[in-house]
Design an enzyme around this catalytic site. Structure first.
Site, mmCIF file in Angstrom:
data_model
loop_
_atom_site.group_PDB
_atom_site.id
_atom_site.type_symbol
_atom_site.label_atom_id
_atom_site.label_comp_id
_atom_site.label_asym_id
_atom_site.label_seq_id
_atom_site.Cartn_x
_atom_site.Cartn_y
_atom_site.Cartn_z
ATOM 1 N N GLY A 160 0.819 -1.209 0.000
ATOM 2 C CA GLY A 160 0.000 0.000 0.000
ATOM 3 C C GLY A 160 0.847 1.250 0.000
ATOM 4 O O GLY A 160 0.560 2.217 -0.718
ATOM 5 N N TYR A 161 1.896 1.242 0.786
ATOM 6 C CA TYR A 161 2.794 2.392 0.866
ATOM 7 C C TYR A 161 3.468 2.624 -0.484
ATOM 8 O O TYR A 161 3.538 3.766 -0.974
ATOM 9 C CB TYR A 161 3.838 2.155 1.954
ATOM 10 C CG TYR A 161 4.752 3.320 2.204
ATOM 11 C CD1 TYR A 161 4.352 4.368 3.033
ATOM 12 C CD2 TYR A 161 6.017 3.391 1.628
ATOM 13 C CE1 TYR A 161 5.193 5.452 3.278
ATOM 14 C CE2 TYR A 161 6.858 4.464 1.857
ATOM 15 C CZ TYR A 161 6.445 5.490 2.687
ATOM 16 O OH TYR A 161 7.274 6.564 2.918
ATOM 17 N N ALA A 162 3.967 1.563 -1.109
ATOM 18 C CA ALA A 162 4.623 1.692 -2.401
ATOM 19 C C ALA A 162 3.658 2.236 -3.449
ATOM 20 O O ALA A 162 4.010 3.108 -4.253
ATOM 21 C CB ALA A 162 5.193 0.342 -2.845
ATOM 22 N N SER A 164 0.991 4.057 -2.921
ATOM 23 C CA SER A 164 0.648 5.446 -2.619
ATOM 24 C C SER A 164 1.770 6.399 -3.006
ATOM 25 O O SER A 164 1.526 7.485 -3.542
ATOM 26 C CB SER A 164 0.310 5.603 -1.134
ATOM 27 O OG SER A 164 1.454 5.452 -0.306
ATOM 28 N N LYS A 165 3.000 6.001 -2.756
ATOM 29 C CA LYS A 165 4.125 6.882 -3.073
ATOM 30 C C LYS A 165 4.414 6.918 -4.573
ATOM 31 O O LYS A 165 4.868 7.934 -5.103
ATOM 32 C CB LYS A 165 5.362 6.460 -2.284
ATOM 33 C CG LYS A 165 5.223 6.704 -0.773
ATOM 34 C CD LYS A 165 4.942 8.164 -0.443
ATOM 35 C CE LYS A 165 4.885 8.427 1.046
ATOM 36 N NZ LYS A 165 4.665 9.850 1.379
#
Length: 256
Positions: A160-162, A164-165
């Site tokens: 999810g972080y990847a 989003s970024k």
């Protein structure tokens, strides 16, 4: 105007999300040091007496605190509406609020994915859209996102972080394409491995920490203070012709 005068932010107001600690606090303090008053926004920011407020006011700058839960879309839109009702349009918007949830993709539940995307991407778009609209009407403004090495790489156990970024990198370019000709600069800073709460799990993993450190040409993890200079640059007149850039601040990691 001399080159050093171009970095002077006196008379400017910067809204900094995620300012209570870490990179956001480092950026807020740097902007204040360069002359800007600060509107501080974090989910758990104290109404008064916070460490960041004390640091900013000690420099002779104004500090206004707001507590906003960026995982709550209504809270974000209500905050933007309050700013508009009070005719507050910051000169500088630092989109730094963020979260990270670590779990392998096959075990990464919907609620983890949804929370990370809401905080790290959706809320960033909403606040940029609302404040950006006012900047366009005024004919000037600086918007700076906090991207990541995972804007370019996939990472491990943080899908999810990847995602989003990666989205932040493209959003930076999309907004820059539309707003560059309207006096609004949109750029991003991509931190490398920085010693903050968000990376504590990596710092505590002896093998991962060692492997990461060995790849960083600078020979050390970064600190929040390493982002003051890049942020002041992108927020200043010195960067007036810089649009859609994702400035990597990583000790040389991406060049290795």
């Amino acid at each position: 105007m001399s080159i050093l005068d171009q970095f002077n932010l006196a008379g400017k107001t910067a809204l900094v999300t995620g300012c209570r600690r870490g990179i956001g606090r480092g950026i807020a303090e740097a902007l204040a040091s360069a002359g800007a008053d600060i509107i501080g926004v974090s989910a758990s920011l104290e109404a008064s007496g916070s460490a960041i407020e004390k640091a900013v006011t000690a420099m002779g700058r104004k500090f206004t605190a707001h507590s906003v839960d960026f995982s709550d879309r209504r809270a974000v839109t209500d905050f933007c509406a309050r700013l508009a009702a009070e005719n507050i349009t910051p000169d500088i918007l630092i989109n730094n609020s963020g979260t990270i949830k670590r779990k392998p993709a096959a075990e990464h539940d919907d609620d983890l994915w949804d929370e990370v995307l809401e905080v790290n991407l959706n809320a960033q778009f909403v606040i940029s859209r609302e404040i950006g609209r006012q900047m366009i009407a005024r004919g000037s403004g600086k918007i700076i996102f906090t991207a990541s090495l995972l804007t370019f790489q996939g990472g491990i156990t943080v899908p999810g972080y990847a995602a989003s970024k990666g989205g932040i990198g493209q959003l930076t370019k999309a907004l820059a394409n539309e707003w560059a000709g309207k006096g609004v600069n949109v750029n991003a800073i991509a931190p490398g491995y920085i010693a903050t709460d968000n990376t504590q799990a990596l710092q505590d993993d002896e093998q991962r920490y060692k492997a990461i450190l060995e790849r960083i040409p600078a020979g050390r993890w970064g600190t929040p203070e390493d982002f003051g200079g890049p942020a002041v640059f992108l927020a200043s007149d010195a960067a007036n012709y810089v649009h859609g850039e994702v400035l990597v601040v990583d000790g040389g990691w991406m060049g290795r």
